[in-house]
Motif scaffolding. Structure first.
Motif, short mmCIF file in Angstrom:
data_model
loop_
_atom_site.label_atom_id
_atom_site.label_comp_id
_atom_site.label_asym_id
_atom_site.label_seq_id
_atom_site.Cartn_x
_atom_site.Cartn_y
_atom_site.Cartn_z
N VAL A 139 45.27 28.90 44.63
CA VAL A 139 45.19 29.49 43.30
C VAL A 139 43.76 29.96 43.04
CG1 VAL A 139 47.05 27.99 42.50
CG2 VAL A 139 44.68 27.29 42.14
N GLY A 140 43.55 30.56 41.88
CA GLY A 140 42.23 31.06 41.54
C GLY A 140 41.42 30.06 40.74
N ASP A 141 41.45 30.17 39.43
CA ASP A 141 40.62 29.35 38.56
C ASP A 141 41.20 27.95 38.39
OD1 ASP A 141 38.36 29.29 36.47
OD2 ASP A 141 40.11 28.61 35.33
N GLU A 195 37.03 32.71 44.54
CA GLU A 195 36.49 33.87 45.26
C GLU A 195 37.49 34.47 46.24
OE1 GLU A 195 33.62 34.97 44.22
OE2 GLU A 195 33.46 33.22 42.90
N ALA A 196 38.64 33.84 46.39
CA ALA A 196 39.62 34.32 47.38
C ALA A 196 40.33 35.59 46.89
CB ALA A 196 40.65 33.23 47.65
N ASP A 197 40.75 36.40 47.83
CA ASP A 197 41.52 37.60 47.51
C ASP A 197 42.96 37.21 47.16
OD1 ASP A 197 39.39 39.33 48.04
OD2 ASP A 197 39.90 39.46 50.17
N PRO A 198 43.64 38.02 46.34
CA PRO A 198 45.05 37.74 46.08
C PRO A 198 45.86 37.78 47.37
CG PRO A 198 44.17 39.35 44.51
CD PRO A 198 43.13 39.16 45.58
N GLY A 199 46.81 36.86 47.48
CA GLY A 199 47.66 36.84 48.65
C GLY A 199 48.85 37.78 48.49
N ARG A 200 49.64 37.87 49.52
CA ARG A 200 50.87 38.65 49.49
C ARG A 200 52.00 37.76 50.01
NH1 ARG A 200 49.45 42.65 52.53
NH2 ARG A 200 50.31 41.80 54.47
N ALA A 239 63.57 31.31 37.25
CA ALA A 239 62.50 31.77 38.12
C ALA A 239 61.34 32.30 37.27
CB ALA A 239 62.99 32.85 39.07
N PHE A 240 60.12 31.96 37.65
CA PHE A 240 58.93 32.40 36.93
C PHE A 240 57.73 32.25 37.86
CE2 PHE A 240 59.53 27.93 36.31
CZ PHE A 240 58.27 27.36 36.26
N SER A 241 56.56 32.56 37.37
CA SER A 241 55.34 32.44 38.19
C SER A 241 54.25 31.79 37.38
CB SER A 241 54.87 33.84 38.65
OG SER A 241 55.83 34.47 39.46
N ASP A 242 53.33 31.14 38.10
CA ASP A 242 52.16 30.59 37.42
C ASP A 242 51.16 31.72 37.16
OD1 ASP A 242 50.63 31.05 39.71
OD2 ASP A 242 50.46 28.95 40.27
N PRO A 243 50.03 31.45 36.51
CA PRO A 243 49.10 32.54 36.17
C PRO A 243 48.55 33.31 37.36
CG PRO A 243 48.64 30.62 34.82
CD PRO A 243 49.64 30.18 35.85
N ASP A 244 48.59 32.74 38.55
CA ASP A 244 48.13 33.44 39.75
C ASP A 244 49.24 34.22 40.42
OD1 ASP A 244 45.22 32.64 40.25
OD2 ASP A 244 46.17 30.71 39.88
N GLY A 245 50.46 34.15 39.88
CA GLY A 245 51.60 34.84 40.49
C GLY A 245 52.33 34.02 41.52
N THR A 246 52.04 32.72 41.62
CA THR A 246 52.73 31.85 42.58
C THR A 246 54.17 31.63 42.12
OG1 THR A 246 50.61 30.67 42.72
CG2 THR A 246 52.50 29.72 43.89
N PRO A 247 55.16 31.98 42.95
CA PRO A 247 56.56 31.85 42.52
C PRO A 247 56.99 30.39 42.38
CG PRO A 247 56.36 33.42 44.34
CD PRO A 247 55.06 32.68 44.25
N LEU A 248 57.66 30.12 41.26
CA LEU A 248 58.17 28.78 40.95
C LEU A 248 59.59 28.89 40.42
CD1 LEU A 248 55.04 27.47 38.99
CD2 LEU A 248 55.63 26.90 41.36
N GLU A 249 60.31 27.78 40.46
CA GLU A 249 61.65 27.72 39.89
C GLU A 249 61.86 26.37 39.22
OE1 GLU A 249 64.14 30.52 43.08
OE2 GLU A 249 64.26 28.33 43.20
N THR A 293 45.34 33.75 46.95
CA THR A 293 45.77 33.21 45.67
C THR A 293 47.17 33.73 45.33
OG1 THR A 293 44.68 35.00 44.45
CG2 THR A 293 43.41 32.99 44.84
N GLY A 294 47.96 32.86 44.75
CA GLY A 294 49.33 33.22 44.40
C GLY A 294 50.33 32.97 45.50
#
Length: 315
Positions: A15-17, A68-73, A117-127, A215-216
């Motif tokens: 994640v980021g922050d 400092e990490a780049d967003p993941g895919r 289904a939703f995502s956390d603030p970094d876009g990490t998929p959750l259910e 991140t994410g």
């Protein structure tokens, strides 16, 4: 063969922050921040653990904050989604709660189970999955006890080789229980637990591009093992099969090893003891930075480099 797994241990995301992560998982989802520690591979990076009151294996999601990490895919070979268990009559509550917090929610169904289904603030998929299989929740958070998260339900994985990942799961003790055109479900039940917890791993067969760690994205999924002897035995099995397997590592709160089978998904095998209550008063878990003895000499340096985290007022 070594002892089979009794289910999931934890899932870990990048994640980021860090404060944003605490605000969401403890403040919005209502999990307990049971441990503030560090990434043992990078002592200047937080490792945050969330779960039920005592951080029992099978209830825990963890995060590596990497601002400092780049967003993941999201793609293969990754754990694409982590799913939590909620009571069957709590779907409407969670839709209203998440939408009130500004979280986009999408309702669906898989193998007869209602899913949000939703995502956390970094876009990490959750259910959130409505199910009768759950454990005692954390009850001092913002979510009413009757609706609180009851531990991990399972994960969805996007392997590079679905058959290879299926082989790893079957070897560890998971059984094929259901399948559809796009998803194959493996599950294992912990018959030794009072609630007979079931952990599921859904293999997503749909077409997907290769992912990128960042991140994410979810970094790995961990399964439970009884003790360190079991880890050494499993290491020998995986090495004999020429899998990419680590040495057994001391994570202070448990011992573990990591393996990538032919499907490419990173799986950790982790012991259930000594557990996340080690080294802290149960009443004050997660309130300050917890370090193993071998990092104590570096505490001042570590604390100067890491942000000070604030728990939600209702934690």
């Amino acid at each position: 063969m070594p002892p089979e797994t009794t289910g999931l241990h934890h899932v870990t995301a990048i994640v980021g922050d860090a404060q944003q992560n605490v605000d969401f998982y403890a403040g919005v989802l209502g999990l307990r921040l049971v441990k503030q520690t560090i990434n043992f591979e990078d002592l200047l990076q937080h490792h945050l653990y969330y779960g039920n009151r005592t951080g029992d294996p099978g209830t825990v999601i963890t995060a590596f904050p990497s601002p400092e990490a780049d967003p993941g895919r999201i793609g293969k070979p990754q754990v694409s989604t982590a799913a939590f268990a909620i009571p069957p009559d709590s779907i409407d509550y969670w839709v209203d709660h998440l939408e009130a917090e500004g979280v986009d929610v999408f309702a669906g169904e898989r193998f007869g189970e209602s899913i949000l289904a939703f995502s956390d603030p970094d876009g990490t998929p959750l259910e959130l999955v409505a199910t009768d299989t759950f454990v005692e929740p954390w009850t001092d958070g913002p979510i009413p006890r009757e609706h609180a998260i009851r531990g991990l339900h399972g994960v969805t994985v996007l392997p590079a080789n679905p058959y290879g990942t299926a082989t790893v799961l079957e070897t560890l003790g998971f059984d094929l229980v259901e399948e559809s055109e796009d998803v194959v479900r493996y599950a294992v039940e912990d018959s030794s637990s009072p609630d007979s917890r079931r952990s599921v791993v859904d293999i997503d067969l749909s077409a997907a591009e290769f992912g990128r760690e960042g991140t994410g994205t979810h970094h790995h999924v961990a399964v439970r093992m009884p003790d360190e002897d079991a880890l050494h035995a499993w290491r020998a099995v995986f090495a004999d099969r020429d899998y990419d397997v680590s040495r057994v590592k001391d994570r202070h709160y448990f011992h573990s090893l990591y393996v990538r089978g032919p499907g490419g998904v990173l799986v950790e095998l982790a012991t259930t003891s000594p557990g996340l209550t080690a080294g802290e008063d149960l009443a004050h878990l997660g309130e300050s930075l917890s370090l193993p003895d071998w990092f104590e000499d570096d505490r001042d340096l570590i604390e100067q480099q890491l942000p000070t985290l604030e728990l939600p007022r209702n934690q």
